[in-house]
Design a protein around this motif. Structure first.
Motif, PDB file in Angstrom:
ATOM      1  N   ILE A  44       0.949  -1.130  -0.091  1.00  0.00           N
ATOM      2  CA  ILE A  44       0.038   0.045   0.069  1.00  0.00           C
ATOM      3  C   ILE A  44       0.840   1.157   0.004  1.00  0.00           C
ATOM      4  N   LYS A  45       2.045   1.346   0.811  1.00  0.00           N
ATOM      5  CA  LYS A  45       2.684   2.347   0.808  1.00  0.00           C
ATOM      6  C   LYS A  45       3.568   2.756  -0.609  1.00  0.00           C
ATOM      7  N   LEU A  51       1.111   7.004  -6.635  1.00  0.00           N
ATOM      8  CA  LEU A  51       0.025   8.019  -6.904  1.00  0.00           C
ATOM      9  C   LEU A  51       0.459   9.486  -6.521  1.00  0.00           C
ATOM     10  N   ALA A  52       1.222   9.572  -5.526  1.00  0.00           N
ATOM     11  CA  ALA A  52       2.010  10.918  -5.141  1.00  0.00           C
ATOM     12  C   ALA A  52       2.759  11.472  -6.333  1.00  0.00           C
ATOM     13  N   ILE A  57      -2.363  12.142  -5.812  1.00  0.00           N
ATOM     14  CA  ILE A  57      -2.729  12.462  -4.392  1.00  0.00           C
ATOM     15  C   ILE A  57      -1.654  13.473  -3.952  1.00  0.00           C
ATOM     16  N   PHE A  58      -1.772  13.998  -2.794  1.00  0.00           N
ATOM     17  CA  PHE A  58      -0.700  14.737  -2.139  1.00  0.00           C
ATOM     18  C   PHE A  58      -0.617  14.151  -0.578  1.00  0.00           C
ATOM     19  N   LYS A  59       0.762  14.192  -0.352  1.00  0.00           N
ATOM     20  CA  LYS A  59       0.836  13.556   1.162  1.00  0.00           C
ATOM     21  C   LYS A  59       1.234  14.576   2.160  1.00  0.00           C
ATOM     22  N   LYS A  60       0.290  14.832   3.024  1.00  0.00           N
ATOM     23  CA  LYS A  60       0.359  15.667   3.986  1.00  0.00           C
ATOM     24  C   LYS A  60       0.881  15.179   5.408  1.00  0.00           C
ATOM     25  N   GLN A  61       2.289  15.492   5.872  1.00  0.00           N
ATOM     26  CA  GLN A  61       2.838  14.762   6.913  1.00  0.00           C
ATOM     27  C   GLN A  61       1.999  15.125   8.110  1.00  0.00           C
ATOM     28  N   GLY A  62       1.697  13.987   8.814  1.00  0.00           N
ATOM     29  CA  GLY A  62       0.945  14.021   9.964  1.00  0.00           C
ATOM     30  C   GLY A  62      -0.630  14.106   9.853  1.00  0.00           C
TER      31      GLY A  62
END
Length: 241
Positions: A44-45, A51-52, A57-62
């Protein structure tokens, strides 16, 4: 060639996003997705990272992984986020059926430009072929292509009636996953007007470039003349890598 698991997962999640299955515009956490698809969190990771990297998608830390709203508004005609950069994989169909009509296939001596583009010698020959691409029998694109005979000697009209790049991936374990393309426009020619049902005053989009095997070998040079209504593209720029 079998797709890596994370690539298949990314494709499934992307389709779910396109179908607006994540109403909050945020993906479930990795543990939930791993349980949903019955796979490891590491798979999954990797799918999430793919995808990022594609800007979906965008990954927002936390905070988690959020869907890019511009992706859902995307009206691009060609989507180069598949397994290869072939047209069959990349044309956005919106549920329509693709058709390919082979207009001609010949073996010729390449001119100086084709020879340079494909890194050929004076003794090399190329396949020269032209195909008409359609969606639900409506012509959208004329494709003039050149492939060195020595690179793919078994090329035939029958193979050209279907996706050549998908055939290479599935039957030859060869992936065409890189391309350098120029995109421009120009007035339509008489052939464009005839095959794409254009008026004399209507232009065509031009996409021309070299397609490479995953080991860097130039495989094909192609010039594609696209109906102007389909000349609509989106891109994702990431200078962080």
């Amino acid at each position: 060639m079998k797709k890596p698991l994370y690539v298949s997962l990314a494709s499934t999640i992307k389709n779910n996003i396109s179908k607006h299955q994540y109403q909050t515009m945020k993906l479930p956490d990795e543990r939930t997705l791993a349980e949903e698809f019955a796979v490891s969190r590491s798979s999954i990771k990797r799918a999430i990272q793919l995808l990022a990297d594609q800007g979906i998608i965008f990954k927002k830390q936390g905070s988690g992984n959020f869907i890019n709203p511009l992706f859902l508004k995307n009206k691009t005609a060609l989507d180069y986020t598949g397994d290869n950069v072939g047209l069959t994989t990349s044309i956005v169909t919106n549920g329509k059926q693709q058709q390919i009509e082979v207009l001609n296939l010949d073996v010729v001596k390449p001119d100086a430009a084709i020879k340079e583009n494909l890194f050929l010698t004076a003794d090399d020959f190329v396949y020269s072929f032209k195909r008409l691409r359609k969606l639900d029998e409506v012509p959208i694109l004329i494709e003039q292509s050149y492939i060195p005979v020595k690179v793919f000697p078994q090329l035939s009209k029958k193979l050209l009636e279907h996706s050549l790049f998908n055939y290479l991936e599935d039957q030859e374990n060869t992936i065409i996953n890189r391309a350098y393309l120029d995109v421009t426009t120009e007035p339509s020619s008489v052939e464009d007007q005839d095959l794409l049902h254009l008026k004399t005053t209507e232009p065509v989009g031009i996409m021309a470039g070299i397609f490479f095997v995953d080991d860097g070998t130039p495989f094909e040079y192609s010039s594609m003349r696209l109906h102007y209504r389909y000349l609509n593209f989106s891109t994702f720029v990431n200078l962080g890598k």
